[in-house]
Design a protein around this motif. Structure first.
Motif, short mmCIF file in Angstrom:
data_model
loop_
_atom_site.label_atom_id
_atom_site.label_comp_id
_atom_site.label_asym_id
_atom_site.label_seq_id
_atom_site.Cartn_x
_atom_site.Cartn_y
_atom_site.Cartn_z
N GLU A 137 -5.77 -25.76 -13.75
CA GLU A 137 -6.76 -25.45 -12.72
C GLU A 137 -7.65 -24.27 -13.15
OE1 GLU A 137 -5.17 -25.28 -8.64
OE2 GLU A 137 -6.79 -23.86 -8.26
N LYS A 138 -6.99 -23.25 -13.72
CA LYS A 138 -7.70 -22.05 -14.18
C LYS A 138 -8.81 -22.39 -15.18
CE LYS A 138 -6.38 -17.78 -16.71
NZ LYS A 138 -5.18 -17.16 -17.35
N TYR A 139 -8.56 -23.36 -16.07
CA TYR A 139 -9.55 -23.68 -17.10
C TYR A 139 -10.26 -25.00 -16.82
CZ TYR A 139 -7.46 -19.77 -19.54
OH TYR A 139 -7.02 -18.53 -19.86
N ALA A 140 -10.09 -25.52 -15.63
CA ALA A 140 -10.75 -26.77 -15.21
C ALA A 140 -10.49 -27.91 -16.20
CB ALA A 140 -12.26 -26.55 -15.02
N LEU A 141 -9.22 -28.09 -16.57
CA LEU A 141 -8.84 -29.16 -17.48
C LEU A 141 -8.07 -30.22 -16.71
CD1 LEU A 141 -7.52 -26.95 -20.42
CD2 LEU A 141 -9.65 -28.26 -20.44
#
Ligand code: C2E
Ligand code: MG
Ligand code: MG
Ligand code: MG
Length: 284
Positions: A137-141
Motif C-alpha cells: 500500500e505504501k508504494y502503491a504496488l
C-alpha cells in the motif's frame, strides 16, 4: 601417552571453540550495528523470459558493506542471521527496500516484477502478511508484482503454519517460487500442497548440462514436472549459451545467470533495463 594426546586434543578443541564463539559474537555485534548504520544494500539480478528475451523481473540479493571487512557475501552472514533471529529485522529491511526500488522503476516506465528471498524463520512472524499489505500500500504496488523465493526448508518445520501463511499471501496476489530446487528435501506431495507458481532449478544442475546423458535427462525430468504441477520453470546460474539453449528448447520458461547479467547495483540495473529496451525497439 594416550592421556597426554587426549588432553592436547581437548585443549585444541577448547581453543577452536573459543575462537568460534568469539567469531560469532563479533558477527552478532557487527550485524546489529549494520542495520542501524545502513550498511546493507540490495543488488538486482535480471530474470529473463527465455521466449521473448525480455527482462521479466529482478531478484533482490542482499550485500553487506562492512566498514572494516569490505563486502561480505550473504552466504557468510545469512545462515547466522537465520539462527539468531536477526533475519527478522534484516528481512524486513529487504522487503521494504525491494518494494521501494520496484516502485521507482515502475515510475520510470519499466514494467517488471520483483523477487524477494524469504527465510523459513520469517514465516514464523504472525504479522508477515500484514507487513506485506502495508508495504504494498505504501508504494502503491499490487501483490501480483511480487514473488517470494522460498526453499524446501519451509516444508520441514511448521509445515501447516507455513502453508497457511502462503495461502494468505497468494490470496493477495503474491506469487511463490521454490528456490534451489533439487538439492534439498522436496517431495512431490509437498510441492503439490504448496503449489508454487515458479520452480527454480538449482544452478548445480544447470552447470551439469552437456556433461553427460544422465545429467541432461535429469534436467529434462525437472522441467517435465510442470506437466504434473502447473508452474513456470526457471533455470538458475546460466553461464553459457548452450545451457540457455538446452533449457529453452526443453520448455524452461525463464533463465537467470551470468550469461545474461551478474547481480547489479540499482543504478546499473536501470541502465541494463534501458539498454535492452532500446535494443528491443530497434528494427533488426
Ligand atoms: P539464491 O537466492 O539461490 O541466489 C542465487 C545466487 O547465485 C546469488 O548469490 C547469485 O549472485 C548467484 N548467481 C547468479 N547467477 C550465477 C551464475 O551464473 N553463476 C554463479 N556461479 N552464481 C550465480 P548471492 O547473491 O551470493 O546469494 C547467495 C544466497 O544468499 C541466495 O541464493 C539466497 O539464498 C541468500 N540471500 C541473498 N539475499 C538474500 C535476502 O535478501 N534474504 C535472504 N533470506 N536470503 C538472501
Ligand atoms: Mg533466490
Ligand atoms: Mg537459488
Ligand atoms: Mg542459493
Amino acid at each position: 601417552d594416550a592421556k597426554a594426546r587426549g588432553r592436547g586434543c581437548y585443549q585444541l578443541y577448547r581453543k577452536e571453540l573459543t575462537e568460534y564463539v568469539h567469531g560469532r559474537l563479533l558477527l552478532d555485534a557487527d550485524l546489529r550495528k549494520a542495520i542501524i548504520n545502513h550498511e546493507f544494500e540490495l543488488h538486482y539480478q535480471p530474470v529473463i523470459d527465455l521466449g521473448t528475451n525480455q527482462v521479466a523481473s529482478a531478484e533482490a540479493l542482499i550485500r553487506w558493506n562492512h566498514p572494516q571487512r569490505g563486502r561480505v557475501a550473504p552466504d557468510e552472514f545469512i545462515p547466522y542471521a537465520q539462527e539468531s533471529a536477526l533475519i527478522l529485522p534484516i528481512g524486513n529491511w529487504v522487503i521494504n527496500e525491494a518494494c521501494r526500488q520496484l516502485a521507482q522503476w515502475k515510475a520510470q516506465g519499466f514494467n517488471i516484477n520483483m523477487s524477494i528471498n524469504i527465510s523459513a524463520r520469517q514465516f514464523m512472524q504472525l504479522d508477515l502478511v500484514q507487513q506485506f499489505e502495508q508495504t504494498l500500500e505504501k508504494y502503491a504496488l499490487r501483490g501480483e508484482q511480487i514473488t517470494l523465493e522460498i526453499t524446501e526448508q519451509m516444508f520441514l518445520e511448521n509445515t501447516e503454519h507455513n502453508l497457511k501463511q502462503i495461502c494468505e499471501l497468494k490470496n493477495r496476489g503474491i506469487k511463490i517460487s521454490l528456490d534451489d530446487f533439487g538439492i534439498g528435501y522436496s517431495s512431490l506431495s509437498y510441492i503439490l500442497r504448496f503449489a508454487p507458481q515458479y520452480l527454480k532449478i538449482d544452478r548445480s544442475f544447470v552447470s551439469l548440462i552437456g556433461t553427460g546423458k544422465e545429467h541432461d535427462e535429469m534436467v529434462n525430468a525437472i522441467i517435465g514436472l510442470n506437466k504434473i504441477i502447473p508452474m513456470h520453470i526457471v533455470g538458475e546460474g546460466i553461464e553459457e549459451e548452450h545451457q540457455r539453449y538446452f533449457l529453452y528448447s526443453r520448455g524452461c520458461d525463464f533463465g537467470q545467470g551470468y550469461f545474461f547479467s551478474r547481480p547489479l547495483p540499482a543504478t546499473q540495473f536501470l541502465q541494463f533495463l534501458q539498454t535492452r529496451a532500446t535494443t528491443e525497439s530497434q528494427p533488426s
